[in-house]
Motif scaffolding. Structure first.
Motif, PDB file in Angstrom:
ATOM      1  N   GLU A   1      -3.901  -5.839  -7.411  1.00  0.00           N
ATOM      2  CA  GLU A   1      -3.260  -4.525  -7.357  1.00  0.00           C
ATOM      3  C   GLU A   1      -4.302  -3.425  -7.253  1.00  0.00           C
ATOM      4  OE1 GLU A   1      -0.596  -3.950 -10.636  1.00  0.00           O
ATOM      5  OE2 GLU A   1       0.177  -5.973 -10.403  1.00  0.00           O
TER       6      GLU A   1
ATOM      7  N   VAL B   1       2.190   1.648  -3.621  1.00  0.00           N
ATOM      8  CA  VAL B   1       1.150   2.070  -4.557  1.00  0.00           C
ATOM      9  C   VAL B   1       0.725   3.504  -4.269  1.00  0.00           C
ATOM     10  CG1 VAL B   1      -1.233   1.614  -5.300  1.00  0.00           C
ATOM     11  CG2 VAL B   1       0.356  -0.274  -4.983  1.00  0.00           C
TER      12      VAL B   1
ATOM     13  N   THR C   1      -2.490  -9.015  -1.491  1.00  0.00           N
ATOM     14  CA  THR C   1      -2.039  -8.162  -2.586  1.00  0.00           C
ATOM     15  C   THR C   1      -0.959  -8.898  -3.360  1.00  0.00           C
ATOM     16  OG1 THR C   1      -0.345  -7.102  -1.257  1.00  0.00           O
ATOM     17  CG2 THR C   1      -2.512  -6.049  -1.319  1.00  0.00           C
TER      18      THR C   1
ATOM     19  N   ARG D   1       0.835  -1.207   0.000  1.00  0.00           N
ATOM     20  CA  ARG D   1       0.000   0.000   0.000  1.00  0.00           C
ATOM     21  C   ARG D   1       0.869   1.256   0.000  1.00  0.00           C
ATOM     22  NH1 ARG D   1      -5.094  -0.541   3.085  1.00  0.00           N
ATOM     23  NH2 ARG D   1      -5.289  -1.890   1.312  1.00  0.00           N
TER      24      ARG D   1
ATOM     25  N   ALA E   1      -4.722  -0.696  -4.212  1.00  0.00           N
ATOM     26  CA  ALA E   1      -4.691   0.745  -4.441  1.00  0.00           C
ATOM     27  C   ALA E   1      -5.999   1.404  -4.046  1.00  0.00           C
ATOM     28  CB  ALA E   1      -4.400   1.033  -5.913  1.00  0.00           C
TER      29      ALA E   1
ATOM     30  N   VAL F   1       1.417  -7.329  -6.084  1.00  0.00           N
ATOM     31  CA  VAL F   1       1.852  -6.250  -6.955  1.00  0.00           C
ATOM     32  C   VAL F   1       3.132  -6.601  -7.677  1.00  0.00           C
ATOM     33  CG1 VAL F   1       0.639  -4.297  -5.993  1.00  0.00           C
ATOM     34  CG2 VAL F   1       2.711  -5.060  -4.914  1.00  0.00           C
TER      35      VAL F   1
END
Length: 100
Positions: free
Chosen positions: A77, A51, A94, A48, A81, A96
């Motif tokens: 992702e 992002v 998550t 987090r 976000a 990413v």
């Protein structure tokens, strides 16, 4: 099938103007753990935070196409976000990407 990419690193800037302020980098290790590199300090960070950083440069890695019928890799992702439920510093759920 469209090409997909995953975020693996962010160079971020803190400050009102690019010539004044401070740069740092957030990158994801092959273990999946995000780290913040800030001058001589390295500490663990969250997906987090990466992002949500004030991005100056973004680094992506191309991902293989998903298996037929599988959800796109970028779905998690987008959830990260967009403020997915849970601890703001948690990377659970998550994905990413990994810089390999």
């Amino acid at each position: 099938l469209p090409l997909t990419y995953r975020l693996c690193a962010v160079v971020a800037h803190e400050g009102r103007e690019l010539h004044v302020g401070h740069f740092h980098c957030l990158a994801r290790a092959s273990s999946g753990v995000w780290h913040r590199f800030d001058d001589d300090k390295v500490r663990q960070a969250s997906a987090r935070q990466a992002v949500g950083a004030e991005a100056y440069l973004l680094f992506y890695v191309r991902t293989p196409p998903p298996a037929r019928g599988a959800a796109p890799a970028f779905a998690a992702e987008a959830a990260a976000a967009g403020g997915a439920a849970g601890d703001a510093d948690s990377d659970a759920g998550t994905d990413v990407g990994v810089c390999d």
